[in-house]
Design a protein around this motif. Sequence first.
Motif, mmCIF file in Angstrom:
data_model
loop_
_atom_site.group_PDB
_atom_site.id
_atom_site.type_symbol
_atom_site.label_atom_id
_atom_site.label_comp_id
_atom_site.label_asym_id
_atom_site.label_seq_id
_atom_site.Cartn_x
_atom_site.Cartn_y
_atom_site.Cartn_z
ATOM 1 N N ILE A 131 14.847 10.388 -0.989
ATOM 2 C CA ILE A 131 14.111 9.145 -1.227
ATOM 3 C C ILE A 131 12.734 9.495 -1.785
ATOM 4 C CG2 ILE A 131 15.341 7.762 0.475
ATOM 5 C CD1 ILE A 131 12.999 8.214 2.418
ATOM 6 N N PHE A 132 12.176 8.573 -2.537
ATOM 7 C CA PHE A 132 10.865 8.739 -3.171
ATOM 8 C C PHE A 132 9.875 7.830 -2.470
ATOM 9 C CE2 PHE A 132 7.699 7.429 -6.335
ATOM 10 C CZ PHE A 132 7.266 8.656 -6.801
ATOM 11 N N ILE A 133 8.776 8.410 -2.001
ATOM 12 C CA ILE A 133 7.763 7.644 -1.274
ATOM 13 C C ILE A 133 6.395 7.971 -1.858
ATOM 14 C CG2 ILE A 133 6.722 7.190 0.985
ATOM 15 C CD1 ILE A 133 9.229 8.490 2.230
ATOM 16 N N THR A 134 5.559 6.965 -1.981
ATOM 17 C CA THR A 134 4.187 7.208 -2.412
ATOM 18 C C THR A 134 3.218 6.748 -1.342
ATOM 19 O OG1 THR A 134 4.012 5.066 -3.519
ATOM 20 C CG2 THR A 134 4.710 6.949 -4.859
ATOM 21 N N GLY A 135 2.071 7.373 -1.339
ATOM 22 C CA GLY A 135 0.956 6.947 -0.506
ATOM 23 C C GLY A 135 -0.269 6.919 -1.395
ATOM 24 N N ASP A 136 -1.185 6.042 -1.108
ATOM 25 C CA ASP A 136 -2.393 6.000 -1.931
ATOM 26 C C ASP A 136 -3.625 5.808 -1.061
ATOM 27 O OD1 ASP A 136 -3.171 2.849 -2.276
ATOM 28 O OD2 ASP A 136 -1.011 3.117 -2.129
ATOM 29 N N ALA A 137 -4.760 6.149 -1.657
ATOM 30 C CA ALA A 137 -6.044 6.046 -0.965
ATOM 31 C C ALA A 137 -7.146 6.018 -2.003
ATOM 32 C CB ALA A 137 -6.234 7.238 -0.028
ATOM 33 N N LYS A 138 -8.286 5.550 -1.584
ATOM 34 C CA LYS A 138 -9.460 5.595 -2.454
ATOM 35 C C LYS A 138 -10.056 6.988 -2.396
ATOM 36 C CE LYS A 138 -10.886 0.826 -2.408
ATOM 37 N NZ LYS A 138 -11.451 0.421 -3.660
ATOM 38 N N SER A 139 -10.497 7.470 -3.543
ATOM 39 C CA SER A 139 -11.243 8.722 -3.569
ATOM 40 C C SER A 139 -12.689 8.389 -3.920
ATOM 41 C CB SER A 139 -10.629 9.703 -4.568
ATOM 42 O OG SER A 139 -10.474 9.114 -5.833
#
Length: 106
Positions: free
Chosen positions: A7-15
Amino acid sequence: MYEKDAIFITGDAKSSQNNPITKKFSQYFLALVVNRTTGKIIDVDCSATVDLTRRFVQAIFIGRHIDDPSLVEDISNRYFGSSQKAMIVAFQDALKKYYAITALSK
């Protein structure tokens, strides 16, 4: 290329605002290919501006179990790029998605 159970999972955040990643991508993204059944991380990529960063991030993640509690510690102790905090937050976001996905399949 990837097994059927991947499965393909993404996570994101502010830099941070002065980070080249922010200037290029607006946010920090971490993409993980994970075996749904075993939780083993098969592949990883991130919104890095330098190829060496991608390879180092791959060395931290690939082959590990996604819910290995020492992953965040390894990021903190080994990755000293300007996006360290963003990587941790993005990973934790991806981990939440993994838990939600795997809970649905039970």
